[in-house]
Enzyme design. Structure first.
Site, mmCIF file in Angstrom:
data_model
loop_
_atom_site.group_PDB
_atom_site.id
_atom_site.type_symbol
_atom_site.label_atom_id
_atom_site.label_comp_id
_atom_site.label_asym_id
_atom_site.label_seq_id
_atom_site.Cartn_x
_atom_site.Cartn_y
_atom_site.Cartn_z
ATOM 1 N N HIS A 1 2.015 -4.357 10.092
ATOM 2 C CA HIS A 1 2.407 -4.612 11.476
ATOM 3 C C HIS A 1 3.376 -5.795 11.580
ATOM 4 C CE1 HIS A 1 -1.862 -2.942 12.598
ATOM 5 N NE2 HIS A 1 -1.033 -1.981 12.207
ATOM 6 N N PRO A 2 4.449 -5.816 10.792
ATOM 7 C CA PRO A 2 5.372 -6.956 10.887
ATOM 8 C C PRO A 2 6.114 -6.943 12.216
ATOM 9 C CG PRO A 2 6.327 -5.234 9.518
ATOM 10 C CD PRO A 2 4.909 -4.802 9.822
#
Length: 552
Positions: free
Chosen positions: A468-469
């Site tokens: 989930h960058p």
């Protein structure tokens, strides 16, 4: 060869496909979508239970890897990003989480005016068709179908019941009024298929005569005339081509590729760009900064009863599952197997959840490898609001060279405290009566990981990215020196250029990022077209009234 369009969208992922659909409505504007990847056709993407394959295939994934992370013992973590139509929505785990209402109110407090929960809820509703969600809080006619699993495996129900027995609330819809609690998990699966943004938005948009998709297009830079974006330069089939934008260029290329494309176009920290041989054209020091992510660990147990998915891992069983899916789009092939979940608070004094759980009725890694040669189950658990921050930076003027990705995972001491809380609270949940007949040996962390030092060692050696960058082109007020885009998604100081994807998130949201990234594409489209925003919502989300004094 130079072609002219009203809007050029770079990236066909969660936000890019939504933008193509909304900007092309009415047929007034011409749209070009540039995507480096190719088709998403084939069972490895379209069959939900095959999710571990596409994110490990160079055909569909950019193949990014972080720099050695000091907080994780020098390990380099993979950072999958979709290189295919639909982007990361075509290779992700298909989990649908909007985020908590407070996440978006915090965005507004951080300078993203007009992005509070009351503003974004109508866009979430516009995006979705919810099957089984809470009436009034959910959309009923949007492109994204959101469904739930059958919960047929008894381990799903045991996880929810164990949470209730431990004193936590049960919520019927964590995407509705109440996120906090244990309940069924939602997924972007429809009629047995992965319901990516390619299926939901892009293909319907391509049926319109004013939308063109060009695949295998490697965008090299944004073309600028002074301080205005006028088009893009891209490479396809060995030829360098240009496309001109009569109105705007919109970058929706991911939290990794969006900042590095800006940097290669001369937009970023001027001193750094100059140091690596890129001519700085517009000083914007926040480009690539504020990188953060969700980390998680897999809590794994042997299962004493033969109810897990373990017998389905052999080749014959996989073949039968695949055949059933190919013929009827049903069975175990038609689910992502994340069918129950939870969001809880780690301690009193926190007003909304800061821990997320994904439950799975088999102990397995994201690469599809089993953790134990026996029946087993696991839960993915991790803190939601890390204080550690990193960066994405171009390595050289050669855009084909992989960027520097440094998350600085676990660099803030509070992250260690939050992760230890995850371990202690998870063990308590699995010691509830609901799991008494199922729970065998603790595979990991293991019964001997008791002290803070032992738990920290486990985290250091085993924590994985939840993929989930975000945050690398942070949205904020135009006078914020580290903001990259303003609340209308316009790149600060450059006309005709916007960024609309997970990179603009000021702070990561609770849960998986696909749903809020789709919302960003939906909302950005109204800003781009100069439309009046959707009417704000007056719905008030549930917050535990005892949060100041009680953890649950």
């Amino acid at each position: 060869m130079t072609l002219n369009y009203d809007f050029i969208i770079i990236g066909s992922g969660s936000a890019g496909s939504a933008l193509a659909y909304r900007l092309s409505e009415g047929g007034k504007h011409t749209i070009l979508v540039l995507e480096y990847g190719g088709t998403d056709m084939g069972p490895l993407i379209q069959m939900p239970s095959a999710l571990s394959y596409p994110m490990n295939m160079t055909r569909y994934d950019w193949g990014f890897v972080s720099e050695p992370e000091p907080g994780l013992g020098g390990r380099r973590l993979v950072t999958p990003r979709g290189k295919v139509i639909g982007g990361s929505s075509s290779i992700n785990g298909m989990v649908y989480v909007r985020g908590h209402a407070r996440d978006f109110d915090v965005w507004e407090e951080m300078g993203a005016r007009g992005w509070g929960y009351r503003h974004v809820l109508p866009y979430f509703k516009r995006a979705e068709t919810s099957h089984g969600g809470e009436e009034g809080w959910r959309g009923t006619s949007g492109p994204i179908h959101v469904t739930r699993g059958s919960l047929a495996n008894p381990l799903y129900g045991a996880f929810i019941e164990a949470g209730r027995q431990a004193g936590y609330p049960v919520t019927s819809d964590y995407n509705g009024a109440q996120q906090e609690g244990f309940g069924p998990m939602e997924m972007t699966i429809w009629q047995g298929r992965r319901w990516s943004t390619a299926n939901a938005y892009l293909r319907p948009a391509l049926r319109r005569s004013n939308v063109r998709l060009t695949t295998r297009a490697f965008v090299r830079r944004i073309l600028l005339e002074g301080k205005r974006a006028c088009g893009v330069e891209y490479e396809r089939s060995g030829q360098v081509r240009t496309a001109k934008a009569n109105r705007e260029v919109i970058i929706a290329a991911s939290s990794i590729n969006s900042p590095r494309l800006l940097q290669h176009s001369g937009i970023g920290d001027a001193a750094y760009l100059k140091s690596i041989g890129i001519e700085p054209l517009h000083h914007l020091p926040g480009v690539g900064e504020n990188l953060h992510d969700h980390l998680e660990v897999y809590f794994q147990y042997e299962c004493l009863l033969p109810v897990s998915l373990y017998p389905k891992l052999n080749l014959l069983s996989k073949g039968m599952i695949g055949l059933e899916w190919l013929l009827w789009k049903k069975g175990l092939g038609a689910t992502n197997h994340f069918e129950s979940c939870a969001f809880i608070r780690s301690r009193a004094g926190i007003d909304y959840p800061d821990i997320q759980y994904h439950f799975l009725p088999i102990a397995m890694r994201y690469d599809g490898k089993s953790a134990a040669p026996t029946h087993s189950f696991q839960v993915h658990v991790g803190p939601m609001r890390t204080k550690s921050r990193g960066y994405v930076r171009s390595r050289s003027p050669n855009l084909r060279q992989a960027p520097i990705i440094k998350f600085n995972y676990m660099s803030h001491p509070d992250d260690w405290k939050d992760f230890r809380a995850c371990v202690h609270l998870t063990r308590e949940i699995f010691h509830q009566p609901a799991f008494a007949k199922y729970k065998g040996r603790e595979i990991q962390p293991g019964d001997d990981a008791i002290s803070d030092e032992q738990i920290d060692a486990f985290i250091r050696d085993h924590a994985e990215s939840a993929y989930h960058p975000c945050g690398t082109c942070r949205m904020g007020s135009s006078d914020d020196p580290l903001a990259v885009v303003d609340p209308q998604c316009r790149v600060i100081g450059i006309e005709g250029l916007r960024v609309a994807d997970s990179s603009i998130m000021p702070r990561i949201t609770n849960g998986n990022l696909n749903a809020p990234t789709i919302m960003i594409g939906e909302k950005a489209s109204d800003h781009i077209l100069g439309r009046e925003p959707l009417l704000t919502s007056n719905l008030e989300p549930w917050i535990n009234t005892e949060w100041r004094t009680s953890q649950r």
